[in-house]
Design a protein around this motif. Sequence first.
Motif, PDB file in Angstrom:
ATOM      1  N   VAL A 122       5.381 -19.462 -40.579  1.00 42.86           N
ATOM      2  CA  VAL A 122       4.054 -20.021 -40.323  1.00 42.86           C
ATOM      3  C   VAL A 122       3.277 -20.056 -41.631  1.00 42.86           C
ATOM      4  O   VAL A 122       3.059 -19.013 -42.266  1.00 42.86           O
ATOM      5  CB  VAL A 122       3.281 -19.187 -39.289  1.00 42.86           C
ATOM      6  N   LYS A 123       2.854 -21.240 -42.042  1.00 41.68           N
ATOM      7  CA  LYS A 123       2.091 -21.381 -43.281  1.00 41.68           C
ATOM      8  C   LYS A 123       0.620 -21.636 -42.946  1.00 41.68           C
ATOM      9  O   LYS A 123       0.292 -22.590 -42.241  1.00 41.68           O
ATOM     10  CB  LYS A 123       2.634 -22.534 -44.119  1.00 41.68           C
ATOM     11  N   LEU A 124      -0.248 -20.777 -43.464  1.00 43.33           N
ATOM     12  CA  LEU A 124      -1.682 -20.925 -43.258  1.00 43.33           C
ATOM     13  C   LEU A 124      -2.348 -21.203 -44.598  1.00 43.33           C
ATOM     14  O   LEU A 124      -2.195 -20.431 -45.543  1.00 43.33           O
ATOM     15  CB  LEU A 124      -2.276 -19.648 -42.654  1.00 43.33           C
ATOM     16  N   ASP A 125      -3.067 -22.314 -44.677  1.00 45.84           N
ATOM     17  CA  ASP A 125      -3.819 -22.625 -45.897  1.00 45.84           C
ATOM     18  C   ASP A 125      -4.957 -23.567 -45.538  1.00 45.84           C
ATOM     19  O   ASP A 125      -5.176 -23.880 -44.361  1.00 45.84           O
ATOM     20  CB  ASP A 125      -2.908 -23.249 -46.958  1.00 45.84           C
ATOM     21  N   ASP A 126      -5.669 -24.052 -46.556  1.00 46.71           N
ATOM     22  CA  ASP A 126      -6.835 -24.895 -46.286  1.00 46.71           C
ATOM     23  C   ASP A 126      -6.475 -26.328 -45.918  1.00 46.71           C
ATOM     24  O   ASP A 126      -7.352 -27.176 -45.756  1.00 46.71           O
ATOM     25  CB  ASP A 126      -7.819 -24.871 -47.459  1.00 46.71           C
ATOM     26  N   SER A 127      -5.162 -26.604 -45.753  1.00 50.52           N
ATOM     27  CA  SER A 127      -4.777 -27.923 -45.236  1.00 50.52           C
ATOM     28  C   SER A 127      -5.000 -28.000 -43.727  1.00 50.52           C
ATOM     29  O   SER A 127      -4.955 -29.076 -43.138  1.00 50.52           O
ATOM     30  CB  SER A 127      -3.309 -28.223 -45.561  1.00 50.52           C
ATOM     31  N   ILE A 128      -5.208 -26.830 -43.108  1.00 44.68           N
ATOM     32  CA  ILE A 128      -5.564 -26.816 -41.685  1.00 44.68           C
ATOM     33  C   ILE A 128      -7.038 -27.159 -41.575  1.00 44.68           C
ATOM     34  O   ILE A 128      -7.909 -26.426 -42.055  1.00 44.68           O
ATOM     35  CB  ILE A 128      -5.282 -25.439 -41.068  1.00 44.68           C
ATOM     36  N   ASP A 129      -7.309 -28.289 -40.978  1.00 47.30           N
ATOM     37  CA  ASP A 129      -8.676 -28.812 -40.892  1.00 47.30           C
ATOM     38  C   ASP A 129      -9.320 -28.329 -39.599  1.00 47.30           C
ATOM     39  O   ASP A 129      -9.052 -28.864 -38.528  1.00 47.30           O
ATOM     40  CB  ASP A 129      -8.620 -30.339 -40.931  1.00 47.30           C
ATOM     41  N   PHE A 291     -12.210 -26.048 -27.184  1.00 44.17           N
ATOM     42  CA  PHE A 291     -11.750 -27.340 -27.720  1.00 44.17           C
ATOM     43  C   PHE A 291     -11.340 -27.199 -29.183  1.00 44.17           C
ATOM     44  O   PHE A 291     -10.258 -27.653 -29.592  1.00 44.17           O
ATOM     45  CB  PHE A 291     -12.857 -28.380 -27.579  1.00 44.17           C
ATOM     46  N   SER A 292     -12.188 -26.562 -29.985  1.00 47.87           N
ATOM     47  CA  SER A 292     -11.909 -26.396 -31.418  1.00 47.87           C
ATOM     48  C   SER A 292     -10.633 -25.588 -31.627  1.00 47.87           C
ATOM     49  O   SER A 292      -9.793 -25.933 -32.474  1.00 47.87           O
ATOM     50  CB  SER A 292     -13.084 -25.682 -32.105  1.00 47.87           C
ATOM     51  N   GLU A 293     -10.484 -24.511 -30.868  1.00 49.68           N
ATOM     52  CA  GLU A 293      -9.321 -23.643 -31.031  1.00 49.68           C
ATOM     53  C   GLU A 293      -8.035 -24.342 -30.605  1.00 49.68           C
ATOM     54  O   GLU A 293      -6.980 -24.138 -31.207  1.00 49.68           O
ATOM     55  CB  GLU A 293      -9.538 -22.347 -30.256  1.00 49.68           C
ATOM     56  N   GLU A 294      -8.104 -25.177 -29.565  1.00 48.52           N
ATOM     57  CA  GLU A 294      -6.923 -25.928 -29.145  1.00 48.52           C
ATOM     58  C   GLU A 294      -6.481 -26.897 -30.243  1.00 48.52           C
ATOM     59  O   GLU A 294      -5.285 -27.088 -30.471  1.00 48.52           O
ATOM     60  CB  GLU A 294      -7.195 -26.688 -27.843  1.00 48.52           C
ATOM     61  N   LYS A 295      -7.454 -27.509 -30.914  1.00 49.81           N
ATOM     62  CA  LYS A 295      -7.126 -28.434 -32.007  1.00 49.81           C
ATOM     63  C   LYS A 295      -6.483 -27.690 -33.183  1.00 49.81           C
ATOM     64  O   LYS A 295      -5.562 -28.201 -33.818  1.00 49.81           O
ATOM     65  CB  LYS A 295      -8.400 -29.170 -32.482  1.00 49.81           C
ATOM     66  N   ILE A 296      -6.977 -26.477 -33.457  1.00 48.05           N
ATOM     67  CA  ILE A 296      -6.382 -25.663 -34.521  1.00 48.05           C
ATOM     68  C   ILE A 296      -4.947 -25.288 -34.151  1.00 48.05           C
ATOM     69  O   ILE A 296      -4.030 -25.379 -34.972  1.00 48.05           O
ATOM     70  CB  ILE A 296      -7.228 -24.394 -34.759  1.00 48.05           C
ATOM     71  N   LYS A 297      -4.743 -24.878 -32.899  1.00 43.41           N
ATOM     72  CA  LYS A 297      -3.399 -24.521 -32.434  1.00 43.41           C
ATOM     73  C   LYS A 297      -2.443 -25.702 -32.595  1.00 43.41           C
ATOM     74  O   LYS A 297      -1.296 -25.539 -33.047  1.00 43.41           O
ATOM     75  CB  LYS A 297      -3.438 -24.104 -30.956  1.00 43.41           C
ATOM     76  N   GLU A 298      -2.912 -26.887 -32.199  1.00 41.71           N
ATOM     77  CA  GLU A 298      -2.062 -28.080 -32.289  1.00 41.71           C
ATOM     78  C   GLU A 298      -1.609 -28.327 -33.728  1.00 41.71           C
ATOM     79  O   GLU A 298      -0.444 -28.667 -33.985  1.00 41.71           O
ATOM     80  CB  GLU A 298      -2.824 -29.305 -31.762  1.00 41.71           C
ATOM     81  N   GLN A 299      -2.537 -28.151 -34.696  1.00 47.20           N
ATOM     82  CA  GLN A 299      -2.192 -28.369 -36.102  1.00 47.20           C
ATOM     83  C   GLN A 299      -1.137 -27.366 -36.582  1.00 47.20           C
ATOM     84  O   GLN A 299      -0.176 -27.727 -37.249  1.00 47.20           O
ATOM     85  CB  GLN A 299      -3.442 -28.230 -36.975  1.00 47.20           C
ATOM     86  N   ILE A 300      -1.339 -26.084 -36.210  1.00 43.97           N
ATOM     87  CA  ILE A 300      -0.420 -25.048 -36.667  1.00 43.97           C
ATOM     88  C   ILE A 300       0.957 -25.234 -36.036  1.00 43.97           C
ATOM     89  O   ILE A 300       1.987 -25.078 -36.695  1.00 43.97           O
ATOM     90  CB  ILE A 300      -0.985 -23.653 -36.356  1.00 43.97           C
TER      91      ILE A 300
END
Length: 442
Positions: A122-129, A291-300
Amino acid sequence: MEITLDKHSANQASVKIKLIEADYQPKVDAKLKDYAKKANIKGFRPGKAPVSMVKRMYGTSLLVDEITNILSTSLNEYLKNQTFRILGDPLPVMEDTDKIDWNTQKEFEFQYKIGFVENVDVKLDDSIDATVYSIDIDEKEVENTINNLRSQYGKMTNPETSQENDFLYGDLKSEDGSFEKTFSLPLSKIDSKSLKKFIGLKKGDTVEFEIKKTIKENPASVIGVSEEELEKLNGKVTFTVQNINRTELAELNQEFFDKLFGEGQVDSEESLKNKVREIMAENYNKDLKVFSEEKIKEQIVAKTNLDLPEEFLKEWLLKANEGKVTAEQVEKEYPIYAKQLAWTIISNELAKKNEIQAEHEDVIEKTKEMIREQLASSGLAAQLEANMDMFVDNYLKGNEGQNYMQMLTSVQNDKVLSFVKEKAKVKEEKISVDKFQDLLAN
């Protein structure tokens, strides 16, 4: 005992377990002797029946039980020591077990299908919008909500002449007389261009119109017919008024305020507006957080790109829910399940690597928060706060301890998401209710 693993692909494998007589027979013999001491068999005093007879009568079932126990324990221990993460439960290959001769066989071989994932990176960085939204409630929204509340607590009247927003109770008839229905027609559902012909009606008056042109949305639902029935109602219909129903809005007084929020909580129109705005913002912001957290999950999930064993998981879901779901339902629901499973795997991996842990105190506080919300909606929060510890204890012990585990998982998930937001590029945006509805619709 011999256990071997055969990987068929990057996420599916089979496990074979071979048993020889020495693996199971000593325990089977011990159980037979113990059973003989307790068995009550006709023709023999209790515990005096020969072991050979007991073996003929119960030997096979004791053998099956012992081998089943050995398989379960051995398989679980073997899989626990693997580096990959097992998904679902091992599925026995039934064709193999159907061929077993329990009376004569001395050696046994059993095979299980397994699904797994490994190398979860799992890569976490500022590319996660990540965008964190908050709601901006305007005056019009507050006024509409207050008017809806006044309508809910208002009293029903039956005026002589109809006005906008009344309900007309009466008889609907098709032009050819093939259809007739008595129902309550809400004038709020009438198209603005057609509304004037429904204003000023009295009991006994009849109005003529075309349904699809007059009722602005979901005409079948408004009338209470199926879409197929609605299709047959082409052309003009007539509606004859039997009664007019109108709700008079509740007065903005202390009695109304107390009914809404409890005695003395609101004491003026201004404080009513503030309270309503506060509650609306709180409710919208909860939905926006989800809603915001679901969008973050989808990106990751998309960035991690887990390779799930789809074929295995579908088979496991079908067997695990045998009799409750069909293959077609599993096929339809699988994408949702796969997305949830992928996030669970990722969340657990992030928690493990970053030492994120849900503490007992966190579980207690989250449970209190949940119960307060439930009590607040019933208007009993203040009176029952004194018994909060009892409510929390009862809830967490419920469902055979599953409630506690679910709450523990929820707390860990919250902590993981907070950690993700720290690593991500987070923007804050205040939006209107209309923009909020647009977000949910897309």
